[in-house]
Design a protein around this motif. Structure first.
Motif, mmCIF file in Angstrom:
data_model
loop_
_atom_site.group_PDB
_atom_site.id
_atom_site.type_symbol
_atom_site.label_atom_id
_atom_site.label_comp_id
_atom_site.label_asym_id
_atom_site.label_seq_id
_atom_site.Cartn_x
_atom_site.Cartn_y
_atom_site.Cartn_z
ATOM 1 N N SER A 86 -6.249 3.720 -7.094
ATOM 2 C CA SER A 86 -6.154 4.629 -5.950
ATOM 3 C C SER A 86 -7.194 5.733 -6.083
ATOM 4 O O SER A 86 -7.710 6.000 -7.171
ATOM 5 N N TYR A 114 1.682 7.548 -7.527
ATOM 6 C CA TYR A 114 0.527 7.982 -6.746
ATOM 7 C C TYR A 114 0.630 9.437 -6.290
ATOM 8 O O TYR A 114 -0.393 10.070 -6.004
ATOM 9 N N SER A 115 1.832 9.973 -6.201
ATOM 10 C CA SER A 115 1.963 11.342 -5.706
ATOM 11 C C SER A 115 1.840 12.372 -6.814
ATOM 12 O O SER A 115 1.608 13.551 -6.538
ATOM 13 N N THR A 139 1.510 11.609 1.752
ATOM 14 C CA THR A 139 1.110 12.763 2.553
ATOM 15 C C THR A 139 1.704 14.029 1.931
ATOM 16 O O THR A 139 2.687 13.965 1.195
ATOM 17 N N ARG A 181 0.847 -1.192 0.000
ATOM 18 C CA ARG A 181 0.000 0.000 0.000
ATOM 19 C C ARG A 181 0.881 1.239 0.000
ATOM 20 O O ARG A 181 1.875 1.303 0.723
ATOM 21 N N ILE A 232 1.023 5.154 0.791
ATOM 22 C CA ILE A 232 0.352 6.239 1.509
ATOM 23 C C ILE A 232 1.138 7.524 1.263
ATOM 24 O O ILE A 232 2.312 7.635 1.633
#
Length: 486
Positions: A235, A99-100, A68, A64, A66
């Motif tokens: 996502s 993903y970012s 921020t 996964r 994650i």
């Protein structure tokens, strides 16, 4: 090492090796002929590959990601610094960047030790992709980095740097890899089947390719879903990006199909005729040309497979290069969508027809025959930015219906072409008979392309957004609305 780790490393390295040989190497001549197109194509190939290790980690390790903080805009400059703790944790950077970035479009480049450039395949791919290699001596690295940055500036390839350097990469042409994936498949299958046929015979050609097809179907069944929202591995960032990129010409609700408007639309019928044209050209080159090469040169199946497969690689690469040109033309604002579609359609119909006729009239000259075969199949790559895009241009809301008709019309020539060939060559398998068949093929391929140039269109049709007839005050009249009389 756990089996999943071995599987990850094996699949990762195989993807690098096959990508270098099948996709990167054929583009090298463009580095000297058209550097901007070379950087553009390599950028697409590498940025799409970056999704591969991300998917592997999700599937094999249930990883996964994650994220921020603020998202990275791939169209802005950025300095990204990462101090990894071991030799393998940088693999997570692929997923992290994917993903970012918002939108998830980028080319991730690293600043690496100079010795890594000599690692087979992996080091070579990273060199082609523009990774920066340093000796960790500023007196040496300063000049080499200045030269590389100047090169990027000269070819208009904007980028961001760190130990990891991200360059903007428009994924607007990701669908090209989808539509032309068949070209890569054929390019690999032809020589592969020739190899099998030469050693074990026809039955094993069907056994092996059939098993590959079943494995592919299994993968499709497991990982493909009707909508992005249904996909378990997507996502939230990616889902928002996809849904927010839909334009106002695409309805979020199911609309009634305006059959009368569709079936009376002249641009639609012209587009169907082009699908017939390009279908005839493709199936003729794929299924009839190998037989012609056997007749003319007496080649064995392995050689036939090789020379029949190579043109499909150039077809794929040309489709990428032409899309770059077409996009550049549209970006100027001087050319309409119909205009650029006409450019591509002319190449894959009229130009290809001339090349196919030239092929058969080259006689027994192996150089000319194979040269025209290569050019004819390469020209068909224009279909991606031409005929294959027209149905979506006409009506994004009903593109699936239009593409259904298009698909049916496009495969019919594959069934008819062998019967037409047998009419000319049955009991008369001579060069003259083949010339008659290819001359007829040239006419069938060229005429729809000419028709599209004169009366075709790729502009959005009014019936793309039919007005619901449930409203008593509104009536649908062939795509235009009128107010009912009170």
């Amino acid at each position: 090492m756990e089996w999943r780790g071995i599987a990850y490393i094996t699949l990762w390295f195989l993807s690098i090796t096959s990508g270098f040989l099948a996709l990167c190497c054929p583009t090298v001549p463009l580095m000297f002929i058209y550097p901007q197109a070379f950087r553009y194509i390599i950028g697409i190939i590498f940025s799409v590959w970056e999704m591969y290790p991300t998917i592997l980690m999700r599937l094999l390790f249930n990883t996964r990601f994650i994220i921020t903080g603020d998202h990275i805009n791939p169209f802005d400059g950025a300095l990204l610094i990462m101090n990894h703790r071991n030799r393998l944790d940088w693999n997570f950077l692929w997923g992290g960047m994917y993903y970012s970035s918002k939108p998830p479009a980028h080319k991730l480049k690293m600043v690496l030790k100079s010795a890594i450039r000599h690692v087979p395949f992996a080091g070579w791919v990273m060199q082609l992709s523009g990774f920066l290699y340093i000796h960790r001596r500023w007196d040496h690295d300063q000049s080499s980095m200045e030269k590389q940055l100047k090169y990027f500036r000269d070819v208009n390839d904007t980028h961001q740097i760190t130990p990891y350097n991200t360059s903007d990469c428009n994924l607007y042409y990701f669908h090209l890899l989808n539509l032309k994936g068949s070209s890569i498949g054929v390019a690999l299958t032809f020589p592969f089947c020739g190899f099998i046929l030469e050693r074990w015979g026809w039955p094993y050609v069907f056994y092996i390719t059939g098993m590959i097809g079943m494995v592919w179907f299994l993968a499709w069944w497991l990982f493909v879903y009707d909508t992005p929202a249904e996909h378990p591995y997507i996502s939230e960032v990616e889902l928002v990006h996809i849904t927010s990129s839909l334009t106002d010409v695409v309805s979020t609700k199911k609309l009634p199909i305006p059959w009368k408007s569709v079936l009376t639309c002249v641009p639609f019928w012209i587009a169907l005729s082009i699908q017939w044209s390009t279908g005839w050209a493709l199936h003729t080159l794929m299924t009839q040309t190998p037989t012609y090469l056997v007749l003319m040169f007496g080649w064995n199946p392995e050689k036939i497979g090789l020379w029949s497969g190579i043109p499909h690689f150039t077809r794929f690469l040309f489709s990428l290069a032409l899309s770059f040109v077409i996009d550049s033309l549209m970006a100027t604002g001087r050319y309409s969508r119909t205009c650029v579609r006409k450019i591509s359609t002319t190449i894959c119909t009229v130009v290809q027809a001339l090349l196919i006729v030239a092929l058969v009239y080259s006689g027994c000259d192996q150089f000319l025959v194979n040269g025209f075969l290569l050019l004819a199949m390469t020209a068909s790559g224009a279909s991606t930015s031409g005929p294959l895009s027209i149905m979506v241009d006409l009506s994004p809301n009903f593109a699936s219906v239009l593409q259904g008709f298009s698909g049916i019309i496009g495969v019919i020539p594959g069934m008819i072409s062998p019967f037409v060939l047998s009419y000319f060559t049955n009991d008369n398998n001579t060069l003259e008979a083949w010339q008659h068949f290819f001359a007829l093929s040239g006419v069938l391929i060229a005429i729809p392309g000419l028709l599209y140039n004169f009366i075709g269109s790729s502009e959005l049709q009014s019936w793309n957004s039919p007005i619901p007839t449930a409203d008593p005050e509104i009536a649908d009249t062939n795509g235009s609305s009128t107010t009912a009389k009170k």
